[in-house]
Structure formats: structure tokens, C-alpha cells
Design an enzyme around this catalytic site. Structure first.
Site, mmCIF file in Angstrom:
data_model
loop_
_atom_site.group_PDB
_atom_site.id
_atom_site.type_symbol
_atom_site.label_atom_id
_atom_site.label_comp_id
_atom_site.label_asym_id
_atom_site.label_seq_id
_atom_site.Cartn_x
_atom_site.Cartn_y
_atom_site.Cartn_z
ATOM 1 C CD GLU A 142 41.167 45.681 42.979
ATOM 2 O OE1 GLU A 142 40.901 46.468 43.901
ATOM 3 O OE2 GLU A 142 40.318 44.921 42.468
ATOM 4 C CD GLU A 298 40.317 40.997 43.436
ATOM 5 O OE1 GLU A 298 39.329 41.753 43.527
ATOM 6 O OE2 GLU A 298 41.418 41.261 43.934
#
Ligand SMILES: [Zn+2]
Length: 660
Positions: A142, A298
């Protein structure tokens, strides 16, 4: 079909690892993202690597038939690194340095961080390159999630070097930044700083270049790792997990450097628009990868931990959104995370293996069921989703649009994208996202919502698209500035005036709570929100006009023949039904037919040579009967599907492979 989640065995004693692998087999898990935050365990002191525990984990997984998406572990630097080199910690625009103790505490430009990360990746890649369980590399995590930009002195120097490469001469930079405004003219490169906290708005061109630089600086970090991995294991695909419509990173540039695009998606179960937004994220992800299958890296089984209130997913929603990702082009469904943490900041974030007893856990039951079902979806693998409609998205325009000091701060890029996406989603018309300079020739209809900044190349591209027969819908406040955030003179929107057959005389943004009445030529009425404009038509015809107020009787929505095609202009934010009618007409004119199913049912088709697989997704919490035109087999349960009505339970799904 890839199925699994983030796996953090270093948070657990070794006897739990055996239990983990046994449960992974039970759940049908075949891939785990391993060791994303393991730097301090893999390199407990500078240059001292400990891979022995990870060897044992990978061996266990391998024996259990679980492959590994091995992380480079560089997302959270270990305490020893920042302790020895506090200068590698990031600094915010107001001069506050961010301390270690959470994660992502590094300056993207820091040579200390970059060198240490590179050495770790080199060591990991060397050690694990030949392991047969290695299926993929997971670089970082991320990127920019918490620290999208750093304003420290090291970053300032890096920013200056980036600017020198971009502009070569200081005179060109002064021109590009319009520094004669407010006495900002630079007489040496050393005077230039990141747009740190200032008495009022920093120079907007400087801010725009800093946004570009900050995306590039992190992309360089990714590239350092990617280059090492690509050299050690040329055949192992490389990814990093994106975060959907995430403003700080220009994902068009990033995705071009990935073998597989992957995304983290956490729609809010309490928001009724989340189903639509998740679809939009899926379409963006597929588009970033130029149509290639992608991975939902995710999502959560149930609750997250980071909203003020974290409501659970109602029964069936986790399964529904998983299938939705596959419908929109994913070849893998994964979760954060495998086993719910006992300690640390994310211990209240749900996982595939929850805290309590599994026998009484609905989450675990759903995880096992989904894994079993996805195992039957192999016929879907590699198939593609095609779209006749593209919505344009350019990160540079997004950055420029949302800089402060505008006629209105209510023009928000993602809201404008959503306004046009929603009616297409509801009509089950599949949409791609595209960069305005991309090849648009494969699309019949292109939508440009508030494309504020436009390059010469993009303007020419849109002109060419329409001239050659395409249909374009342009939203208000488009074509206003060039890539330096300078107004394009000659009358708004200068680069599109000929294409649209009009000029915008003035912007008349609407105050909060006020709206404009719009009347269509066919008698329908609508409401405009956020923004209105006074238009002067120069060849375009009016399809709808404002009613009442200072714009009474003046055009609001226009159409203009240009070459072989047609360009439409929408000068206000039309309400949903009006936009749905407009887009419905345009789709129909292009032969793009909506899929007629009950409201709340999403239909997407994936195709491969000789095969067509239709996903039917019920977003409602009641059962619905969906018309099926072609008989086939439902890949979810193997049942035959006959022509006629197919009942979908609440949040139910069917994956119908036709002709079987
Ligand atoms: Zn920095």
C-alpha cells in the site's frame, strides 16, 4: 483461481503454523502473501539476516500445497534503522517529523531507506529465488497509504533534481510555475522547496509538480525492488497492492511496471452505494492492467478496524463482493488477513481465521464455503471482460482539479466519475477507465467527467475520437488548464471549443443547498447541482436548457456533430435519473443495450474464445428472479441452468457458463 490472504506467521508460535496449514487446506487456500511486515524479524540487526524461520514456514506451506506471494518486507522499516538514521524519517508539510512506532515511517527519497530496502530485497531474492513454492513477489505494501509525500531536506534536494530534469533551465521553471505572480521568481535552484506550509496557498503549479514528483519518488522505491527481483527471478510475476481510487499515486504509470495488478478493496458495508463503488474499483483495476486478469489482494471477511464505527458485513456480502471482483476480471480473491492478530493495531480487523472457536464461527464457515466454490471457477481463468464505454481518468487532472482556490471546491473528481458510472452500472453496461491519451478507438462511447487539466496530446486524441465517429460526453469544468495548471486562453474550454461547438462564457457554481432547474427538449425536467455555466453556442444545439434564475432559457446540455461523430456537453451535475436517460439514449444510439434484470442485480460477462460466462449478482437482501436467455451450467454449484427465470437468494450469485 487464487484464494488466500496475508499470512503473518511471525506473530504466532510455531505450533500454530501447523494448524494454519491444516486449516488452509480445509479452506481451499492456495496462495498466501507472506511476510509483508517482517523486516525486523528477517534482518534483526543491520546486515544480519535470519531466514531460517521463514524457510520452515515456506516448507510447511509447500508441503500443504499452498504457494507463496513472497513480500519484500520493506513497508515497515525496523527500529534499528530509524534509530541509527533518524534522518530517514518522513517530514510533513508543516515540518513535523513522523516517528517510528507504527508503519511506513520512511522518506521515499531517503538514500538510507532505499539502500537498506535494496539490500534486504537482494538477500531475500537470493535466498528464496529457487524455492518451488514461490509464485509471486509482493513489493512493499500500500505505497503512500500513510505518507504520500515527504517535505524534508533530502526530499527537497531530490525534488530539485527532478525539476532540473523536467525543465532543464530555471527560466523554463519560472515560466511553468508562473512565478511572476506574488513575487515568487527563483534566481537559483537552491531556493526551490517542496510546497511546505505557507501563509496561504502555495503556488499551484509547484503543488502539481510536487504531486507528480511524490508519485515518481515512491515509484522509484518500487522500481529499485522490482529490478532486483526481475533479475533474480525473471519468470516470477511481480505486483504491489494498489488502493483503488487512490489520489496520491498515478496508477497508470505504476501499473505499467507490474506483471499483475492487484488491489485492496474495503467498501463500507453500511453504505448502500458500496456495491456500485466496489464494481467501479474492479473496473478501474482491470483497466489499469489493460484488461489482463487481476487479483483482489485484500478485502475483509467481516469488519475492518479503522472507521469510526465498523459494522459487520451482513450474511452473504463477503461472498457477493468476492464474486463481483471475479466478475469484473479478477482471477484471485484474497483477504487481509489469514489469522486475526492477537496483538497490535489491527487485532480488531476481522480475518479468515477469527479469534473464537471455528466450529461456531459464521466467518470461518463462509471462508471455507467460498474457497470450495472458487475451486470450481477454473473455467473463468484468463477470460476477459470487454467494454464499449470508457470513462476518462487522469491523475494529473485529478490533482489539479482539487487544488484549492477554484470557483467552487465542490467539484470532486471521484464524485464526478461516480455520477456517470452509476447509471451505467445500474443498466449493467460494463465500463472501462482510460487515460485521455490512450487509444480510444475500441470504444463507442467515451465520458470525460470534469477533465480539468488536459494536455495537447489528450485534446487531439479526443478530437480524433469524435472526428472518426465516436460519441463523447464531456462534463463541466473540462479543458480549463494545461499541464502546468495555466489557464488555456481563448475562451473556456479552449482545447474543446471546436469539438463541442460552444464557449463557456462564465462559471456559475451553486451554493450548498441550492440547485438549478433543467428542461429537456423532449419535455423531461431535471435538477442540476454543484455547478452551472453560461454557454454561448457556436454550432452546437441545445438538448436541455436552464429554467428560472439568471440562466433562464439558456442551454444546459448540448450536442454537436464533429466530423463523423458527436460530442455532448453537460454544464451542470445532472441528477441521477436525468443522467441515466441521457446516457441510455447515447448507449442505445451506439447499439449498446442495457441488460434487463430486476433492480439491484448486477450482470457482467467474461468471455474467452468459444466461451461466455455470465455473472449474476444479487445486491439485494431479498430473493429475485432473473431472466436467463441462454441455458448453461452454474459453475457455483454445477447445476443446470435453463432458459427462463433463475432465482437468486438474498445476496446470491450465479456464474452461468453458456452452452453447457
Ligand atoms: Zn523526505
Amino acid at each position: 483461481m487464487v484464494y488466500g490472504g496475508d499470512y503473518n506467521p511471525d506473530q504466532w508460535p510455531e505450533d500454530v503454523w501447523h494448524e494454519d496449514v491444516r486449516l488452509m487446506r480445509e479452506a481451499g487456500v492456495n496462495l498466501v502473501s507472506l511476510g509483508i511486515f517482517s523486516w525486523s524479524r528477517l534482518e534483526p540487526a543491520e546486515g544480519r539476516y535470519d531466514f531460517e524461520w521463514l524457510d520452515r514456514v515456506i516448507e510447511l506451506l509447500h508441503e500443504g500445497g499452498v504457494r507463496v506471494n513472497l513480500a519484500t518486507a520493506t513497508a515497515s522499516p525496523p527500529p534499528w534503522l530509524s534509530h541509527a538514521h533518524p534522518e530517514m524519517l518522513p517530514v510533513m508539510a508543516d515540518g513535523v517529523r513522523l516517528w517510528p512506532g507504527a508503519r511506513q515511517h520512511y522518506c521515499p527519497s531517503s538514500p538510507v531507506y532505499r539502500d537498506a530496502a535494496g539490500r534486504l530485497v537482494e538477500a531475500i531474492a537470493t535466498h528464496f529465488a529457487a524455492h518451488p513454492a514461490l509464485a509471486m513477489w509482493h513489493v512493499g505494501n500500500e505505497y503512500a497509504c500513510h505518507v504520500p509525500a515527504c517535505y524534508c531536506d533530502v526530499s527537497a534536494e531530490h525534488f530539485r533534481a527532478w525539476l532540473q530534469e523536467r525543465y532543464e533551465s530555471l527560466e523554463d521553471l519560472n515560466r511553468a510555475w508562473g512565478t511572476d505572480f506574488w513575487s515568487q521568481r527563483y534566481s537559483s535552484w537552491e531556493e526551490i522547496l517542496p510546497p511546505r506550509r505557507t501563509p496561504t496557498w502555495p503556488n499551484p503549479s509547484q503543488q502539481l509538480d510536487f504531486a507528480r514528483f511524490s508519485s515518481d519518488a515512491l515509484l522509484e522505491c518500487y522500481e529499485i525492488e522490482r529490478a532486483i527481483l526481475a533479475e533474480k527471478t525473471p519468470d516470477v510475476p511481480i505486483t504491489t497492492n494498489f488502493m483503488a481510487f487512490f489520489k496520491p499515486l498515478d496508477y497508470w504509470a505504476w501499473a505499467a511496471r507490474e506483471d499483475v495488478v492487484s488491489i485492496d478493496s474495503y467498501p463500507d458495508p453500511s453504505d448502500p452505494a458500496s456495491g456500485m463503488r466496489a464494481a467501479m474499483v474492479g473496473d478501474l483495476t482491470r483497466s489499469l492492467g489493460r484488461g489482463r486478469p487481476w487479483i483482489l489482494m485484500e478485502q475483509t471477511t467481516n469488519r475492518v478496524n479503522w472507521r469510526p464505527v465498523n459494522v459487520p458485513k451482513p450474511p452473504g456480502l463477503m461472498r457477493l463482493w468476492s464474486y463481483q471482483a471475479v466478475a469484473r476480471g479478477a482471477d484471485g480473491v484474497m483477504f487481509f488477513q489469514w489469522r486475526q492478530s492477537r496483538a497490535g493495531a489491527e487485532k480488531h480487523h476481522s480475518a479468515m481465521v477469527p479469534h473464537g472457536p471455528l466450529s461456531s464461527s459464521p466467518t470461518w464457515h463462509d471462508v471455507v464455503k467460498l474457497g470450495r466454490e472458487l475451486g470450481g471457477l477454473d473455467p473463468v481463468l484468463g477470460s476477459r471482460v470487454s467494454a464499449d464505454v470508457a470513462i476518462l481518468l487522469d491523475w494529473e487532472s485529478w490533482w489539479a482539479l482539487e487544488l484549492p482556490s477554484k470557483p467552487s471546491n465542490r467539484v470532486v473528481q471521484v464524485e464526478q466519475l461516480e455520477a456517470y458510472y452509476r447509471p451505467l452500472f445500474e443498466a449493467n453496461v460494463t465500463v472501462d477507465f482510460a487515460h485521455p491519451e490512450a487509444d480510444l478507438s475500441g470504444y463507442k462511447l467515451v465520458v470525460a467527467p470534469s477533465l480539468y487539466l488536459v494536455s495537447d496530446a489528450a485534446a487531439a486524441n479526443l478530437d480524433r475520437f469524435v472526428s472518426q465517429g465516436g460519441r463523447l460526453v464531456m462534463g463541466f469544468f473540462s479543458g480549463i488548464v494545461d499541464p502546468f495548471d495555466h489557464i488555456r486562453l481563448g475562451g473556456y474550454p479552449a482545447p474543446f471549443a471546436q469539438l463541442l461547438g460552444l464557449h463557456v462564457v462564465d462559471f456559475l457554481p451553486l451554493a450548498v443547498g441550492s440547485s438549478a432547474k433543467v428542461h429537456f427538449a423532449d419535455g423531461a425536467s431535471a435538477q442540476g447541482d454543484v455547478w452551472t455555466e453560461q454557454l454561448r453556442l457556436e454550432g452546437a444545439e441545445s438538448l436541455a436548457s436552464y429554467s428560472g434564475g439568471v440562466l433562464d432559457g439558456q442551454p444546459a446540455v448540448t450536442r454537436h456533430k464533429h466530423g463523423e461523430g458527436t460530442a455532448y456537453y453537460v454544464s451542470t451535475q445532472l441528477d441521477g435519473p436525468a443522467l441515466a436517460r441521457l446516457l441510455g439514449h447515447l448507449c442505445s444510439a451506439e447499439g449498446i443495450e442495457p441488460v434487463k434484470v430486476p433492480a439491484g442485480v448486477e450482470v457482467v460477462t467474461r468471455t474467452a474464445p468459444g466461451s461466455s460466462i455470465q455473472f449474476l449478482l444479487n445486491h439485494r437482501d431479498v430473493a429475485v428472479d432473473v431472466p436467463v436467455e441462454d441455458a448453461g451450467v452454474n459453475l457455483v454449484d454445477g447445476a443446470a441452468v435453463h432458459r427462463g427465470l433463475l432465482r437468486l437468494p438474498p445476496h446470491g450469485v450465479a456464474v452461468v457458463r453458456e452452452g453447457w
